[in-house]
Design a protein around this motif. Structure first.
Motif, short mmCIF file in Angstrom:
data_model
loop_
_atom_site.label_atom_id
_atom_site.label_comp_id
_atom_site.label_asym_id
_atom_site.label_seq_id
_atom_site.Cartn_x
_atom_site.Cartn_y
_atom_site.Cartn_z
N GLY A 55 0.85 -1.18 0.00
CA GLY A 55 0.00 0.00 0.00
C GLY A 55 0.88 1.23 0.00
N TYR A 56 0.31 2.34 -0.42
CA TYR A 56 1.05 3.60 -0.41
C TYR A 56 0.76 4.36 0.87
N LEU A 57 1.78 4.96 1.45
CA LEU A 57 1.63 5.73 2.69
C LEU A 57 0.96 7.07 2.37
N ASP A 58 -0.09 7.40 3.12
CA ASP A 58 -0.79 8.67 2.92
C ASP A 58 -0.38 9.68 3.99
N HIS A 59 -0.99 10.84 3.95
CA HIS A 59 -0.59 11.91 4.89
C HIS A 59 -0.88 11.55 6.34
N LEU A 60 -1.90 10.77 6.61
CA LEU A 60 -2.20 10.37 7.99
C LEU A 60 -1.11 9.44 8.53
N GLN A 61 -0.65 8.52 7.70
CA GLN A 61 0.42 7.62 8.11
C GLN A 61 1.75 8.36 8.24
N MET A 62 2.01 9.28 7.29
CA MET A 62 3.26 10.02 7.30
C MET A 62 3.32 11.01 8.46
N ALA A 63 2.19 11.37 9.03
CA ALA A 63 2.19 12.25 10.20
C ALA A 63 2.90 11.59 11.38
N LYS A 64 3.02 10.27 11.35
CA LYS A 64 3.70 9.51 12.40
C LYS A 64 5.20 9.34 12.12
N SER A 65 5.67 9.83 10.97
CA SER A 65 7.06 9.67 10.56
C SER A 65 7.99 10.53 11.42
N ARG A 66 9.20 10.00 11.66
CA ARG A 66 10.21 10.77 12.40
C ARG A 66 10.87 11.83 11.53
N ASP A 67 11.15 11.50 10.25
CA ASP A 67 11.95 12.40 9.42
C ASP A 67 11.39 12.69 8.04
N GLY A 68 10.23 12.16 7.69
CA GLY A 68 9.71 12.37 6.34
C GLY A 68 8.35 13.01 6.32
N ILE A 69 8.06 13.69 5.20
CA ILE A 69 6.72 14.27 5.02
C ILE A 69 6.11 13.92 3.67
N SER A 70 6.93 13.46 2.70
CA SER A 70 6.40 13.12 1.39
C SER A 70 5.45 11.93 1.52
N VAL A 71 4.45 11.88 0.66
CA VAL A 71 3.46 10.81 0.71
C VAL A 71 3.53 9.94 -0.53
N GLY A 72 3.08 8.72 -0.40
CA GLY A 72 3.04 7.80 -1.54
C GLY A 72 1.76 7.93 -2.34
N MET A 73 0.69 8.39 -1.68
CA MET A 73 -0.59 8.56 -2.36
C MET A 73 -1.37 9.69 -1.69
N ASN A 74 -1.95 10.55 -2.51
CA ASN A 74 -2.78 11.63 -1.99
C ASN A 74 -4.15 11.09 -1.60
N THR A 75 -4.64 11.53 -0.46
CA THR A 75 -5.98 11.18 0.00
C THR A 75 -6.66 12.45 0.49
N LYS A 100 -8.72 14.64 3.54
CA LYS A 100 -8.32 14.94 4.92
C LYS A 100 -8.61 13.80 5.89
N LYS A 101 -9.56 12.93 5.55
CA LYS A 101 -9.91 11.81 6.42
C LYS A 101 -9.16 10.53 6.05
N GLY A 102 -8.32 10.61 5.02
CA GLY A 102 -7.55 9.45 4.60
C GLY A 102 -8.25 8.58 3.57
N HIS A 103 -9.35 9.06 3.02
CA HIS A 103 -10.07 8.30 1.98
C HIS A 103 -9.41 8.50 0.63
N VAL A 104 -9.40 7.47 -0.18
CA VAL A 104 -8.80 7.53 -1.51
C VAL A 104 -9.56 8.55 -2.36
N LEU A 105 -8.81 9.34 -3.11
CA LEU A 105 -9.42 10.34 -3.99
C LEU A 105 -10.17 9.66 -5.13
N GLU A 106 -11.26 10.27 -5.56
CA GLU A 106 -12.11 9.68 -6.59
C GLU A 106 -11.38 9.55 -7.93
#
Length: 98
Positions: A53-73, A75-81
């Motif tokens: 799976g691709y890391l989204d902004h909610l998962q990356m918020a838990k990152s120690r050193d990274g902010i880039s995301v693997g997939m845009n979602t 604000k609630k983490g739902h996949v974009l249409e």
């Protein structure tokens, strides 16, 4: 002299790569890609591949050193249409393995 170990737990390698893909600095794309390629090979060869799976902004918020995301979602983490919008300005090396 102690005998060296000749095996390791595939699950331990999966956890280490997932941790690295989540917590490494944004600029380390090549390192994430190389580790992921090695892990995919090991998982496939041992019959343990269960997808990724691709890391989204909610998962990356838990990152120690990274902010880039693997997939845009959203604000609630739902996949974009729109599929094309999911990967605009993303980092394809930000993945996790099941």
């Amino acid at each position: 002299m102690a005998k060296s170990r000749k095996t390791f737990k595939v699950e331990d390698l999966r956890k280490k790569v997932n941790d690295y893909n989540l917590n490494s600095q944004d600029k380390l794309i090549d390192q994430r890609t190389a580790q992921s390629m090695l892990l995919e090979y090991v998982l496939m060869e041992t019959g343990n591949y269960n997808g990724l799976g691709y890391l989204d902004h909610l998962q990356m918020a838990k990152s120690r050193d990274g902010i880039s995301v693997g997939m845009n979602t959203d604000k609630k983490g739902h996949v974009l249409e729109k599929y094309a919008d999911r990967f605009v300005d993303t980092d394809r090396s930000r993945v996790y393995y099941f």
